[in-house]
Design a protein around this motif. Structure first.
Motif, PDB file in Angstrom:
ATOM      1  N   ASP A  16      38.012  33.980  28.715  1.00  0.00           N
ATOM      2  CA  ASP A  16      39.374  33.629  29.110  1.00  0.00           C
ATOM      3  C   ASP A  16      40.199  34.892  29.330  1.00  0.00           C
ATOM      4  O   ASP A  16      41.029  34.954  30.248  1.00  0.00           O
ATOM      5  N   ALA A  17      39.962  35.935  28.531  1.00  0.00           N
ATOM      6  CA  ALA A  17      40.631  37.216  28.764  1.00  0.00           C
ATOM      7  C   ALA A  17      40.145  37.827  30.072  1.00  0.00           C
ATOM      8  O   ALA A  17      40.926  38.431  30.821  1.00  0.00           O
ATOM      9  N   PHE A  18      38.858  37.672  30.370  1.00  0.00           N
ATOM     10  CA  PHE A  18      38.315  38.151  31.641  1.00  0.00           C
ATOM     11  C   PHE A  18      38.997  37.455  32.808  1.00  0.00           C
ATOM     12  O   PHE A  18      39.395  38.086  33.787  1.00  0.00           O
ATOM     13  N   ALA A  19      39.154  36.133  32.691  1.00  0.00           N
ATOM     14  CA  ALA A  19      39.807  35.369  33.756  1.00  0.00           C
ATOM     15  C   ALA A  19      41.257  35.816  33.943  1.00  0.00           C
ATOM     16  O   ALA A  19      41.724  36.002  35.075  1.00  0.00           O
ATOM     17  N   ALA A  20      41.969  36.017  32.833  1.00  0.00           N
ATOM     18  CA  ALA A  20      43.353  36.485  32.924  1.00  0.00           C
ATOM     19  C   ALA A  20      43.402  37.891  33.509  1.00  0.00           C
ATOM     20  O   ALA A  20      44.289  38.215  34.318  1.00  0.00           O
ATOM     21  N   ALA A  21      42.456  38.744  33.120  1.00  0.00           N
ATOM     22  CA  ALA A  21      42.414  40.106  33.646  1.00  0.00           C
ATOM     23  C   ALA A  21      42.090  40.110  35.137  1.00  0.00           C
ATOM     24  O   ALA A  21      42.632  40.926  35.893  1.00  0.00           O
ATOM     25  N   LEU A  22      41.217  39.207  35.573  1.00  0.00           N
ATOM     26  CA  LEU A  22      40.958  39.073  37.006  1.00  0.00           C
ATOM     27  C   LEU A  22      42.255  38.743  37.739  1.00  0.00           C
ATOM     28  O   LEU A  22      42.533  39.295  38.814  1.00  0.00           O
ATOM     29  N   GLY A  23      43.026  37.831  37.151  1.00  0.00           N
ATOM     30  CA  GLY A  23      44.311  37.471  37.750  1.00  0.00           C
ATOM     31  C   GLY A  23      45.261  38.647  37.818  1.00  0.00           C
ATOM     32  O   GLY A  23      45.938  38.862  38.826  1.00  0.00           O
ATOM     33  N   ARG A  24      45.307  39.444  36.741  1.00  0.00           N
ATOM     34  CA  ARG A  24      46.165  40.640  36.740  1.00  0.00           C
ATOM     35  C   ARG A  24      45.718  41.608  37.823  1.00  0.00           C
ATOM     36  O   ARG A  24      46.526  42.190  38.531  1.00  0.00           O
ATOM     37  N   GLY A  25      44.409  41.799  37.927  1.00  0.00           N
ATOM     38  CA  GLY A  25      43.889  42.702  38.949  1.00  0.00           C
ATOM     39  C   GLY A  25      44.138  42.185  40.349  1.00  0.00           C
ATOM     40  O   GLY A  25      44.405  42.959  41.270  1.00  0.00           O
ATOM     41  N   ALA A  26      44.056  40.866  40.517  1.00  0.00           N
ATOM     42  CA  ALA A  26      44.244  40.266  41.835  1.00  0.00           C
ATOM     43  C   ALA A  26      45.670  40.454  42.348  1.00  0.00           C
ATOM     44  O   ALA A  26      45.880  40.564  43.554  1.00  0.00           O
ATOM     45  N   VAL A  27      46.652  40.498  41.438  1.00  0.00           N
ATOM     46  CA  VAL A  27      48.038  40.645  41.874  1.00  0.00           C
ATOM     47  C   VAL A  27      48.524  42.092  41.803  1.00  0.00           C
ATOM     48  O   VAL A  27      49.638  42.382  42.211  1.00  0.00           O
ATOM     49  N   ALA A  28      47.688  42.989  41.303  1.00  0.00           N
ATOM     50  CA  ALA A  28      48.082  44.400  41.203  1.00  0.00           C
ATOM     51  C   ALA A  28      48.014  45.059  42.573  1.00  0.00           C
ATOM     52  O   ALA A  28      47.147  44.757  43.388  1.00  0.00           O
ATOM     53  N   GLU A  29      48.958  45.967  42.816  1.00  0.00           N
ATOM     54  CA  GLU A  29      48.920  46.710  44.072  1.00  0.00           C
ATOM     55  C   GLU A  29      47.690  47.603  44.124  1.00  0.00           C
ATOM     56  O   GLU A  29      47.048  47.724  45.149  1.00  0.00           O
ATOM     57  N   ARG A  30      47.411  48.226  42.985  1.00  0.00           N
ATOM     58  CA  ARG A  30      46.247  49.090  42.866  1.00  0.00           C
ATOM     59  C   ARG A  30      45.739  48.972  41.436  1.00  0.00           C
ATOM     60  O   ARG A  30      46.497  49.111  40.491  1.00  0.00           O
ATOM     61  N   ALA A  31      44.468  48.730  41.285  1.00  0.00           N
ATOM     62  CA  ALA A  31      43.898  48.604  39.944  1.00  0.00           C
ATOM     63  C   ALA A  31      43.435  49.986  39.485  1.00  0.00           C
ATOM     64  O   ALA A  31      42.385  50.457  39.882  1.00  0.00           O
ATOM     65  N   VAL A 151      37.792  44.554  38.759  1.00  0.00           N
ATOM     66  CA  VAL A 151      37.091  43.681  39.693  1.00  0.00           C
ATOM     67  C   VAL A 151      38.061  42.685  40.339  1.00  0.00           C
ATOM     68  O   VAL A 151      37.873  42.279  41.485  1.00  0.00           O
ATOM     69  N   GLY A 152      39.105  42.313  39.608  1.00  0.00           N
ATOM     70  CA  GLY A 152      40.063  41.332  40.095  1.00  0.00           C
ATOM     71  C   GLY A 152      40.686  41.704  41.417  1.00  0.00           C
ATOM     72  O   GLY A 152      40.930  40.841  42.262  1.00  0.00           O
ATOM     73  N   ARG A 153      40.939  42.965  41.595  1.00  0.00           N
ATOM     74  CA  ARG A 153      41.535  43.413  42.861  1.00  0.00           C
ATOM     75  C   ARG A 153      40.586  43.136  44.028  1.00  0.00           C
ATOM     76  O   ARG A 153      41.022  42.827  45.125  1.00  0.00           O
ATOM     77  N   LEU A 154      39.294  43.208  43.750  1.00  0.00           N
ATOM     78  CA  LEU A 154      38.314  42.978  44.817  1.00  0.00           C
ATOM     79  C   LEU A 154      38.002  41.503  45.029  1.00  0.00           C
ATOM     80  O   LEU A 154      37.849  41.046  46.150  1.00  0.00           O
ATOM     81  N   LEU A 155      37.892  40.752  43.948  1.00  0.00           N
ATOM     82  CA  LEU A 155      37.426  39.372  44.043  1.00  0.00           C
ATOM     83  C   LEU A 155      38.515  38.325  43.946  1.00  0.00           C
ATOM     84  O   LEU A 155      38.303  37.193  44.358  1.00  0.00           O
ATOM     85  N   GLY A 156      39.617  38.664  43.324  1.00  0.00           N
ATOM     86  CA  GLY A 156      40.671  37.683  43.126  1.00  0.00           C
ATOM     87  C   GLY A 156      40.399  36.803  41.919  1.00  0.00           C
ATOM     88  O   GLY A 156      39.444  37.005  41.184  1.00  0.00           O
ATOM     89  N   ALA A 157      41.223  35.806  41.721  1.00  0.00           N
ATOM     90  CA  ALA A 157      41.187  34.984  40.505  1.00  0.00           C
ATOM     91  C   ALA A 157      40.171  33.849  40.562  1.00  0.00           C
ATOM     92  O   ALA A 157      39.879  33.242  39.554  1.00  0.00           O
ATOM     93  N   ARG A 158      39.595  33.542  41.735  1.00  0.00           N
ATOM     94  CA  ARG A 158      38.660  32.414  41.839  1.00  0.00           C
ATOM     95  C   ARG A 158      37.470  32.543  40.902  1.00  0.00           C
ATOM     96  O   ARG A 158      37.036  31.578  40.297  1.00  0.00           O
ATOM     97  N   VAL A 159      36.924  33.748  40.780  1.00  0.00           N
ATOM     98  CA  VAL A 159      35.753  33.965  39.939  1.00  0.00           C
ATOM     99  C   VAL A 159      36.090  33.710  38.468  1.00  0.00           C
ATOM    100  O   VAL A 159      35.245  33.272  37.699  1.00  0.00           O
ATOM    101  N   GLY A 160      37.337  33.960  38.078  1.00  0.00           N
ATOM    102  CA  GLY A 160      37.750  33.758  36.694  1.00  0.00           C
ATOM    103  C   GLY A 160      37.604  32.321  36.238  1.00  0.00           C
ATOM    104  O   GLY A 160      37.267  32.057  35.088  1.00  0.00           O
ATOM    105  N   ARG A 161      37.839  31.371  37.127  1.00  0.00           N
ATOM    106  CA  ARG A 161      37.689  29.957  36.778  1.00  0.00           C
ATOM    107  C   ARG A 161      36.251  29.636  36.394  1.00  0.00           C
ATOM    108  O   ARG A 161      35.999  28.921  35.430  1.00  0.00           O
ATOM    109  N   ILE A 162      35.314  30.171  37.136  1.00  0.00           N
ATOM    110  CA  ILE A 162      33.897  29.910  36.865  1.00  0.00           C
ATOM    111  C   ILE A 162      33.498  30.525  35.527  1.00  0.00           C
ATOM    112  O   ILE A 162      32.825  29.887  34.716  1.00  0.00           O
ATOM    113  N   ALA A 163      33.914  31.767  35.288  1.00  0.00           N
ATOM    114  CA  ALA A 163      33.579  32.449  34.035  1.00  0.00           C
ATOM    115  C   ALA A 163      34.166  31.707  32.840  1.00  0.00           C
ATOM    116  O   ALA A 163      33.505  31.544  31.809  1.00  0.00           O
TER     117      ALA A 163
END
Length: 185
Positions: A16-31, A151-163
Motif C-alpha cells: 500500500d505504501a508502494f501504491a501511494a509512492a507510485l501516486g506521488r511519483g506519478a504527480v511529481a514534476e521530476r522524481a 517508478v511512479g513517474r514512468l508508470l503512473g498509479a495504475r500499477v499501484g492498484r495491482i500491487a
C-alpha cells in the motif's frame, strides 16, 4: 514465523505504501532520488512503528483470548487483506493516492500503516518476534516506497492498484496458513 512468512508479510505490508509512492511519483514534476528516499524513510519508519503498537495492544489482551488467538489472527489478516483488495478495485484507474506536501506525506504514511497495526495485534497472538518483523516491514517499505516514487513517474498509479490487490491476497493467504498451522498442531 519462518523467514519466508516474514518476507511475505513484510512485502504485503509494504504494497500500500508502494501504491501511494507510485501516486506521488506519478504527480511529481521530476522524481529525484533525494525526494524518493525521503518518502521511503517516512513510509518505512511509520510502517515499522505501527505493528509494534498493535503488538503491544495484542500482548496486553493475549491472556484473555489464548484459546481463539489463531482465529483472531485469521480474521484480522483476512479483513485487512480484503480491505486492501477492495480499495485497490474501487480506486479509479490512474488515480494517484496522496499529495505532495510533507504533511500529506506523513498523513499518507500513517494511513497506509494502519493495517500494519492490526497485523501487529494478530502477531501478538502467535508469539511472533515483533522486532524482527517490524524491522523487515520497515526495510521492505523503505525500499518499495523509494522505488515506487522513482517508478511512479514512468508508470503512473495504475500499477499501484495491482500491487495493492496482490498484497491483500497474500495477507489473506498468510492468515489461512496461521489458522491451519494452529488447527493441525
Amino acid at each position: 514465523m519462518s523467514p519466508v512468512a516474514i518476507a511475505v508479510l513484510a512485502v504485503s505490508m509494504s504494497v500500500d505504501a508502494f501504491a501511494a509512492a507510485l501516486g506521488r511519483g506519478a504527480v511529481a514534476e521530476r522524481a529525484r532520488l533525494g525526494d524518493a528516499m525521503r518518502a521511503g524513510l517516512v513510509f518505512g519508519t511509520v510502517e515499522a512503528i505501527t505493528p509494534v503498537i498493535g503488538w503491544a495492544a495484542g500482548v496486553a489482551a493475549a491472556g484473555l483470548v489464548a484459546a481463539v488467538d489463531h482465529w483472531i489472527a485469521f480474521a484480522l489478516l483476512g479483513l485487512v487483506g480484503g480491505r486492501m483488495v477492495l480499495e485497490a478495485v474501487r480506486r479509479p484507474e490512474g488515480a494517484a493516492p496522496g499529495g505532495r506536501s510533507g504533511w500529506m506525506l506523513l498523513a499518507t504514511a500513517v494511513g497506509t500503516s494502519l493495517d500494519a497495526m492490526a497485523v501487529g495485534v494478530s502477531l501478538a497472538f502467535v508469539n511472533a518476534d515483533i522486532w524482527v518483523i517490524a524491522a523487515a516491514i520497515g526495510a521492505a517499505t523503505f525500499l518499495m516506497a523509494t522505488g515506487g516514487v522513482l517508478v511512479g513517474r514512468l508508470l503512473g498509479a495504475r500499477v499501484g492498484r495491482i500491487a495493492e490487490a496482490l498484497g491483500g491476497v497474500a495477507l489473506m493467504i498468510l492468515g489461512g496458513v496461521i489458522l491451519v498451522e494452529h488447527l493441525t498442531a
